[in-house]
Design a protein around this motif. Structure first.
Motif, PDB file in Angstrom:
ATOM      1  N   GLN A 167       0.891  -1.420   0.092  1.00 32.66           N
ATOM      2  CA  GLN A 167       0.049   0.086  -0.024  1.00 32.66           C
ATOM      3  C   GLN A 167       0.793   1.375  -0.045  1.00 32.66           C
ATOM      4  O   GLN A 167       2.001   1.251   0.931  1.00 32.66           O
ATOM      5  N   PHE A 168       0.645   2.240  -0.890  1.00 29.36           N
ATOM      6  CA  PHE A 168       1.309   3.377  -1.106  1.00 29.36           C
ATOM      7  C   PHE A 168       0.497   4.563  -0.830  1.00 29.36           C
ATOM      8  O   PHE A 168      -0.753   4.749  -1.488  1.00 29.36           O
TER       9      PHE A 168
ATOM     10  N   SER B  90       4.350   8.261  -3.369  1.00 29.01           N
ATOM     11  CA  SER B  90       5.271   7.313  -3.456  1.00 29.01           C
ATOM     12  C   SER B  90       5.860   6.514  -2.319  1.00 29.01           C
ATOM     13  O   SER B  90       6.884   5.783  -2.514  1.00 29.01           O
ATOM     14  N   LYS B  91       5.288   6.832  -1.109  1.00 21.55           N
ATOM     15  CA  LYS B  91       5.892   6.380  -0.033  1.00 21.55           C
ATOM     16  C   LYS B  91       5.120   5.130   0.478  1.00 21.55           C
ATOM     17  O   LYS B  91       3.780   4.962   0.244  1.00 21.55           O
ATOM     18  N   LEU B  92       5.865   3.965   0.497  1.00 18.32           N
ATOM     19  CA  LEU B  92       5.371   2.575   1.090  1.00 18.32           C
ATOM     20  C   LEU B  92       4.833   2.957   2.272  1.00 18.32           C
ATOM     21  O   LEU B  92       5.491   3.255   3.267  1.00 18.32           O
ATOM     22  N   HIS B  93       3.488   2.710   2.429  1.00 22.68           N
ATOM     23  CA  HIS B  93       2.889   2.823   3.924  1.00 22.68           C
ATOM     24  C   HIS B  93       2.976   1.190   4.537  1.00 22.68           C
ATOM     25  O   HIS B  93       3.453   1.386   5.765  1.00 22.68           O
ATOM     26  N   LYS B  94       2.634   0.309   3.940  1.00 29.33           N
ATOM     27  CA  LYS B  94       2.744  -0.861   4.555  1.00 29.33           C
ATOM     28  C   LYS B  94       2.413  -2.023   3.537  1.00 29.33           C
ATOM     29  O   LYS B  94       2.008  -1.972   2.493  1.00 29.33           O
ATOM     30  N   VAL B  95       2.712  -3.357   3.873  1.00 28.50           N
ATOM     31  CA  VAL B  95       2.528  -4.349   3.195  1.00 28.50           C
ATOM     32  C   VAL B  95       1.805  -5.403   4.185  1.00 28.50           C
ATOM     33  O   VAL B  95       1.849  -5.631   5.443  1.00 28.50           O
ATOM     34  N   GLU B  96       0.653  -6.105   3.471  1.00 27.30           N
ATOM     35  CA  GLU B  96      -0.342  -7.045   4.013  1.00 27.30           C
ATOM     36  C   GLU B  96      -0.495  -8.230   3.176  1.00 27.30           C
ATOM     37  O   GLU B  96       0.059  -8.260   1.891  1.00 27.30           O
TER      38      GLU B  96
END
Length: 857
Positions: free
Chosen positions: A834-835, A838-844
């Motif tokens: 989730q972005f 351009s910043k990666l916020h989290k991975v699920e």
């Protein structure tokens, strides 16, 4: 008169008993049976196939014949036969076909000769399809299913129906087919028989498939114009058959998997037509093999013997399915404008000659039809098709029709006795098939006796139906369905446990007209309250009128992103009450009209509702006590609106939507249209308005969209959907009127994989302004892990997805998803990045199913 009739019948019966023919066994030089060998009478379209044990029996009137025996990979044998009034035993031994390589020449570029042969055959493929303007054929088909593994849980039940491990299930039928160019088939099912219940099956369409087509059931043909992107070819030699030179071409996939063949293709030299083929492919982990023999009929080589075999396992079942087809052509009309004896030049080999031909006037070439380059032959075929299309338009035919089928089943089709079949059947039964019919006959006697004593569920009420549900069928296409309350017992934090009771009465008449009425009642234990609605539909395949009204608890997002069953599990076990609900008393009328001019469908509705905000009950508890979790309020959080609560109010909502598919095409079966999925864009528009003269909301909303599915090859597609729009006016509206999105915060994800976000909060970015929403999904069977054949051949598919939302509060929200589909045939696993900009916020991570569990209500 009686004496005359008796004498006539007696003579007729005697003549039948004296009918002769040939019978015997076809084997190789070692004495091993050659299963499904072809038998053909030279100069006619009459023929048959041997059975799996190599046995054949062919009825023929008295006379002298040249009978041709053929088997793929063996020399064709022509035998002169004199037939009398009895069957003559004729055992045949076929000799293996040796391939000749002496005359193979390789050009300076050392290109395999197979490529020249294939370029010529590909350029002439459509030509061969267009040669036959019409024909009539008699078709015998037989399918045999042999279960080798049945799951224990259903083994006993299936055994009562006659389905057992190691016992064959047979279906055979005789039909007459009438074909008319370009793609019209009329089928008359004369007789049919199967070893289970002798019901009439749907006619099989294998007999209508052609390797000359670019694709067969989604599998790229080696004769497709794009075949060089998927196959390599290798010349294995040639042999002579009935005065023709036959080239054997090895078909080698660049990456074997679903939608790709491998095996051997036999091409007739100079004609560049199919002589036979032996190919195999795979789908969902099942192995499929196909063999087909062609024979000359009126100087055109046509398929007369087809064999298909499917083998593998699925969901605990394993077995083998075999399908045989024998065609006998009776009437043929060949297009005199398409001359078979044209010379085709390959520009890569006959460069000088091809250049001369290329410079010639195409109209003169079409008129003379002496020689073409492969490129010009394709041009000629396209020009010829254009002329045929103009002719169809001139005759008033609809050129949107891709194919037209008519299927008529004789009233006596499944009532023929065994004597009839013994006289009619052109392929003898094997011992196992004879035993299967005998076993099913004995099972049928037991089942018929049991039926006389039992009262069928579909006609009689039984007490347990109130728990498990049931459907009752009455006369004149009337039915009553009771839904099981056990499958509709849900929980949420607003109502507590809710018990749902529903039934539906339906009446049908004509071809597609219907009326149904569905009462629905709901009791909520937390609020100690009954509510429900009454819904009625009347319509047909083109239109539908819906009238409904009552009192319901609805999700704030009326697209229902959260399934009640999923919300029940997440609430009671994981203390995550994701569904946000409000009370609605409503009346609604909705009218839809589909397929206007075959390209337009519209829907309009008018709904009046009294809305009431709801709140969570007190003292909520889940089955599992999560120390770091609490239930969230029923009032959702939103970045655009500080307080999403609303007072009691009335709303009158008008909605209109249109779906436009300008390039839509369809096939026709028995006069009914069946629309095909198009690879061209489809457009949509949605207008929604809150009408202030009879309610408290006043706004106008407009949305437009485009979607498309692009075929990139076998099991390789890109689908995308883009929507955008906003509020034209917003004088008065409440949070239920906002534009909501199909978010997801659940670990277990259900629903359409294209249209739904994977990690977007359900209501955080709901807007009363404007938005752009985009989704793209690339599905393929060869990417990362599927580079390994063990995964690719199991039916595993990989997906790469991009989901994007642009709104006043979301700005550039996006998700990049990698997924594996069809794990154990119906599971899905996804990794979601989730972005925010351009910043990666989290991975699920998400798991789900390829089945539509979201339909479970």
């Amino acid at each position: 008169m009686r004496f005359f009739l008796f004498s006539f019948l007696f003579c007729f019966i005697v003549s039948l008993s004296q009918a002769g023919g040939i019978k015997g066994r076809i084997a190789n030089q070692k004495g091993e049976a050659l299963p499904y060998a072809g038998i053909l009478v030279k100069g006619t379209g009459e023929g048959t196939i041997a059975n799996e044990e190599g046995l054949y029996e062919f009825s023929l009137p008295a006379g002298s014949y040249e009978v041709i025996f053929q088997y793929l990979g063996f020399k064709t044998l022509t035998q002169n036969v004199v037939v009398g009034n009895d069957f003559k035993e004729l055992n045949i031994t076929l000799e293996e076909q040796a391939l000749n390589l002496e005359e193979v020449k390789v050009d300076n570029k050392r290109e395999d000769p197979a490529y020249t042969i294939m370029r010529k055959a590909i350029s002439k493929a459509r030509f061969h399809q267009l040669q036959v303007r019409s024909y009539t054929a008699k078709v015998y088909s037989r399918s045999t299913a042999l279960p080798t593994k049945i799951p224990y849980l259903v083994e006993r039940r299936l055994k009562k129906e006659g389905v057992q491990e190691g016992k064959a299930i047979i279906n055979e039928s005789v039909a007459e087919i009438q074909y008319r160019r370009p793609n019209s088939f009329k089928q008359h099912i004369i007789s049919t028989r199967n070893s289970l219940d002798n019901s009439i099956p749907s006619p099989n369409e294998y007999i209508l498939a052609s390797l000359y087509s670019p694709e067969i059931a989604g599998t790229i043909s080696p004769l497709s114009p794009k075949s060089f992107a998927y196959y390599k070819f290798e010349y294995e030699g040639y042999f002579e058959d009935r005065g023709q030179i036959i080239n054997k071409i090895k078909v080698i996939p660049k990456a074997y998997g679903e939608g790709i063949f491998r095996g051997s293709l036999y091409i007739i030299d100079e004609r560049w037509a199919i002589h036979s083929y032996d190919l195999e492919t795979t789908t969902s982990g099942l192995d499929i093999s196909a063999k087909q023999l062609f024979n000359p009929v009126q100087n055109i080589w046509l398929p007369v013997n087809q064999q298909f075999r499917i083998k593998g396992s699925y969901l605990g079942f394993a077995g083998e399915f075999k399908y045989l087809v024998s065609l006998t052509y009776q009437k043929m009309d060949i297009d005199p404008g398409l001359k078979e004896e044209i010379v085709v030049h390959d520009p890569k080999v006959d460069a000088e000659e091809s250049e001369k031909i290329r410079k010639k006037n195409l109209e003169k070439m079409i008129r003379d039809q002496k020689e073409f380059s492969t490129k010009n032959l394709k041009k000629f075929t396209k020009e010829y098709e254009k002329e045929l299309k103009k002719e169809r338009k001139k005759n008033g035919e609809n050129t949107r029709v891709v194919r037209e089928d008519s299927i008529v089943i004789d009233s006596m089709a499944n009532k023929r006795d065994t004597v009839y079949w013994e006289n009619l059947r052109p392929i003898p039964l094997t011992n196992s098939e004879v035993q299967s019919y005998a076993m099913q006959d004995s099972i049928k006697v037991v089942k018929d006796a049991a039926k006389e004593k039992s009262r069928p569920d579909s006609a009689y009420f039984k007490g347990y139906h109130l728990l498990i549900g049931n459907t009752y069928h009455f006369k004149k296409q009337n039915s009553l369905h009771i839904e099981s309350p056990l499958l509709a017992f849900y929980y949420n934090t607003v109502e507590g446990y809710a018990l749902n009771l529903a039934a539906e009465y339906q009446k049908r008449w004509g071809k597609s007209s219907y009326f149904n009425i569905r009462p629905y009642a709901r009791y909520t234990f937390g609020r100690n309250r009954f509510n429900g609605n009454l819904q009625a539909n009347i319509g047909n395949k083109r239109s539908n009128l819906l009238l409904t009204g009552g009192e319901m608890v609805n999700q704030i997002n009326r697209d229902n992103p959260i399934a009640p069953f999923g919300n029940t599990i997440s609430t009671l076990i994981f203390e995550r009450n994701r569904a946000k609900l409000y009370q609605s008393k409503f009346l609604k009328a909705e009218y839809s009209f589909r397929n206007i001019f075959d390209i337009l469908s519209i829907n309009s509705s008018l709904e009046y509702e009294k809305r009431q905000e709801l709140f969570d009950m007190e003292n909520l508890k889940s089955y599992v006590n999560w120390s770091n979790r609490t239930f969230s309020p029923n009032r959702p959080l939103n970045d655009e609106l500080e307080n999403t609560g609303f007072p009691n109010h009335d709303a009158l909502i008008f909605q209109f939507s249109a779906d436009i598919r300008p390039w839509r095409r369809y096939l026709v079966r028995n006069g009914e249209k069946r629309y095909l999925q198009s690879t061209k864009p489809a457009l949509s528009v949605l207008y929604k308005s809150g009408l202030p003269f009879a309610g408290d909301v006043d706004y106008k909303f407009l949305q437009g969209g485009i979607r498309q599915s692009i075929d990139l090859g076998p099991r390789n597609t890109i689908r995308y959907s883009v929507k955008g729009g906003g509020f034209l006016s917003k004088k008065e509206l409440y949070f239920p009127d906002f534009r909501h999105f199909l978010g997801n915060e659940s670990f277990f994800r259900m629903g359409d994989p294209l249209a739904q976000f994977r990690s977007l909060p359900y209501y955080a970015h709901s807007t009363r302004s404007w938005f752009i929403e985009g989704h793209a999904l690339w599905s393929m069977q060869r990417f990362l892990v599927t580079q390994l054949p063990v995964f690719r051949l199991s039916g595993l598919k990989e997906t790469v997805q991009v989901h994007y939302l642009f709104s006043p509060t979301s700005r550039h929200y996006s998700e990049i998803v990698y997924g594996l589909d069809d794990i154990l045939r119906f599971f899905r696993v996804e990794t979601v990045a989730q972005f925010d900009g351009s910043k990666l916020h989290k991975v699920e991570f998400r798991i789900g199913t390829t089945f539509r569990l979201s339909d479970l209500r």
